[in-house]
Design a protein around this motif. Structure first.
Motif, mmCIF file in Angstrom:
data_model
loop_
_atom_site.group_PDB
_atom_site.id
_atom_site.type_symbol
_atom_site.label_atom_id
_atom_site.label_comp_id
_atom_site.label_asym_id
_atom_site.label_seq_id
_atom_site.Cartn_x
_atom_site.Cartn_y
_atom_site.Cartn_z
ATOM 1 N N ARG A 44 25.331 38.696 6.110
ATOM 2 C CA ARG A 44 24.853 37.693 7.056
ATOM 3 C C ARG A 44 25.983 36.824 7.562
ATOM 4 N N ASP A 45 26.887 36.439 6.708
ATOM 5 C CA ASP A 45 28.004 35.605 7.123
ATOM 6 C C ASP A 45 29.158 35.783 6.161
ATOM 7 N N ASP A 46 30.213 35.009 6.362
ATOM 8 C CA ASP A 46 31.413 35.150 5.555
ATOM 9 C C ASP A 46 31.230 34.651 4.128
ATOM 10 N N ALA A 47 30.232 33.836 3.854
ATOM 11 C CA ALA A 47 30.069 33.283 2.518
ATOM 12 C C ALA A 47 29.730 34.360 1.493
ATOM 13 N N ASP A 48 28.950 35.370 1.897
ATOM 14 C CA ASP A 48 28.585 36.416 0.964
ATOM 15 C C ASP A 48 29.231 37.757 1.315
ATOM 16 N N ALA A 49 30.211 37.729 2.186
ATOM 17 C CA ALA A 49 30.858 38.964 2.637
ATOM 18 C C ALA A 49 32.057 39.304 1.769
ATOM 19 N N PRO A 50 32.178 40.565 1.377
ATOM 20 C CA PRO A 50 33.382 40.966 0.650
ATOM 21 C C PRO A 50 34.574 40.981 1.609
ATOM 22 N N LEU A 51 35.749 40.742 1.064
ATOM 23 C CA LEU A 51 36.960 40.668 1.882
ATOM 24 C C LEU A 51 37.200 41.927 2.708
ATOM 25 N N TRP B 123 34.055 37.193 18.725
ATOM 26 C CA TRP B 123 33.484 37.437 20.058
ATOM 27 C C TRP B 123 31.992 37.756 19.925
ATOM 28 N N HIS B 124 31.630 38.496 18.878
ATOM 29 C CA HIS B 124 30.220 38.814 18.648
ATOM 30 C C HIS B 124 29.415 37.533 18.420
ATOM 31 N N ASP B 125 29.992 36.574 17.726
ATOM 32 C CA ASP B 125 29.291 35.317 17.492
ATOM 33 C C ASP B 125 29.036 34.595 18.813
ATOM 34 N N ARG B 126 29.884 34.798 19.785
ATOM 35 C CA ARG B 126 29.705 34.212 21.117
ATOM 36 C C ARG B 126 28.773 35.075 21.978
ATOM 37 N N ASP B 127 28.190 36.129 21.372
ATOM 38 C CA ASP B 127 27.304 37.092 22.038
ATOM 39 C C ASP B 127 28.027 37.849 23.149
ATOM 40 N N LYS B 128 29.270 38.204 22.862
ATOM 41 C CA LYS B 128 30.074 38.989 23.795
ATOM 42 C C LYS B 128 30.589 40.223 23.080
ATOM 43 N N SER B 129 30.799 41.261 23.831
ATOM 44 C CA SER B 129 31.297 42.515 23.285
ATOM 45 C C SER B 129 32.724 42.358 22.759
ATOM 46 N N GLY C 129 38.129 29.765 19.074
ATOM 47 C CA GLY C 129 38.460 28.670 18.183
ATOM 48 C C GLY C 129 37.767 27.363 18.446
ATOM 49 N N LEU C 130 37.274 27.162 19.657
ATOM 50 C CA LEU C 130 36.727 25.854 19.993
ATOM 51 C C LEU C 130 35.248 25.847 20.353
ATOM 52 N N LEU C 131 34.740 26.923 20.926
ATOM 53 C CA LEU C 131 33.352 26.951 21.373
ATOM 54 C C LEU C 131 32.421 27.473 20.279
ATOM 55 N N ARG C 132 31.264 26.874 20.210
ATOM 56 C CA ARG C 132 30.245 27.252 19.233
ATOM 57 C C ARG C 132 29.673 28.624 19.558
ATOM 58 N N GLY C 133 29.295 29.350 18.538
ATOM 59 C CA GLY C 133 28.653 30.656 18.730
ATOM 60 C C GLY C 133 27.228 30.495 19.230
ATOM 61 N N SER C 134 26.626 31.595 19.595
ATOM 62 C CA SER C 134 25.245 31.541 20.083
ATOM 63 C C SER C 134 24.313 31.139 18.932
ATOM 64 N N ALA C 135 23.313 30.358 19.270
ATOM 65 C CA ALA C 135 22.365 29.872 18.251
ATOM 66 C C ALA C 135 21.436 31.002 17.825
ATOM 67 N N GLY C 136 21.161 31.069 16.549
ATOM 68 C CA GLY C 136 20.241 32.078 16.032
ATOM 69 C C GLY C 136 20.810 33.470 16.102
ATOM 70 N N PHE D 179 24.270 41.129 17.816
ATOM 71 C CA PHE D 179 25.266 41.534 16.822
ATOM 72 C C PHE D 179 24.900 41.131 15.407
ATOM 73 N N GLY D 180 23.798 40.438 15.233
ATOM 74 C CA GLY D 180 23.357 40.084 13.891
ATOM 75 C C GLY D 180 22.898 38.651 13.780
ATOM 76 N N ALA D 181 22.639 38.267 12.551
ATOM 77 C CA ALA D 181 22.177 36.916 12.255
ATOM 78 C C ALA D 181 23.322 35.917 12.437
ATOM 79 N N ALA D 182 22.959 34.688 12.704
ATOM 80 C CA ALA D 182 23.958 33.635 12.876
ATOM 81 C C ALA D 182 24.676 33.384 11.560
ATOM 82 N N PRO D 183 25.995 33.153 11.623
ATOM 83 C CA PRO D 183 26.707 32.802 10.387
ATOM 84 C C PRO D 183 26.264 31.442 9.876
ATOM 85 N N ALA D 184 26.378 31.253 8.580
ATOM 86 C CA ALA D 184 26.013 29.961 8.000
ATOM 87 C C ALA D 184 26.991 28.901 8.502
#
Length: 126
Positions: free
Chosen positions: A9-16, A81-87, A109-116, A120-125
């Motif tokens: 779901r996000d980087d908190a539970d993702a293996p390296l 880029w996926h978090d920004r809902d872009k390819s 680095g500066l703009l928030r990702g898409s909500a929800g 590309f998947g669930a929103a990161p925590a």
């Protein structure tokens, strides 16, 4: 029959290895700054220094460091880029001199990702 593997779901539970080598999923801004910028610069410095100590000429050491870190850098940026809902094809914007790098820096680095959740998947925590 084994259960299908799920993209973390996000980087908190993702293996390296998922974070550094997979082009799937999403990561947030903090993870991008931490792993896509700071860790890559640190890794580049360590690799170049070790190759320099080993007697490899500076230009070859720099080239080797760049080559070794190319895939992880692309993977982390693609997830951003996926978090920004872009390819991930938006990675190519960095090929534009100066403007492309600034655009990628602002978007990643500066703009928030898409909500929800997005395509590309669930929103990161947060």
């Amino acid at each position: 029959m084994p259960a299908p593997t799920e993209t973390p779901r996000d980087d908190a539970d993702a293996p390296l290895p998922w974070l550094l080598f997979s082009f799937r999923g999403r990561i947030g801004r903090a993870t991008w700054w931490r792993w896509g910028v700071a860790a890559m610069i640190g890794g580049w410095l360590v690799i170049a220094a070790l190759l320099g100590i080993a007697g490899v000429p500076a230009t070859r050491a720099e080239g080797a460091a760049n080559l070794l870190l190319l895939w992880p850098t692309l993977a982390i940026s693609a997830k951003r880029w996926h978090d920004r809902d872009k390819s991930a094809w938006w990675l190519l914007v960095t090929l534009l001199p100066l403007v492309g790098w600034l655009w990628a820096l602002v978007e990643n680095g500066l703009l928030r990702g898409s909500a929800g959740a997005n395509r590309f998947g669930a929103a990161p925590a947060p």
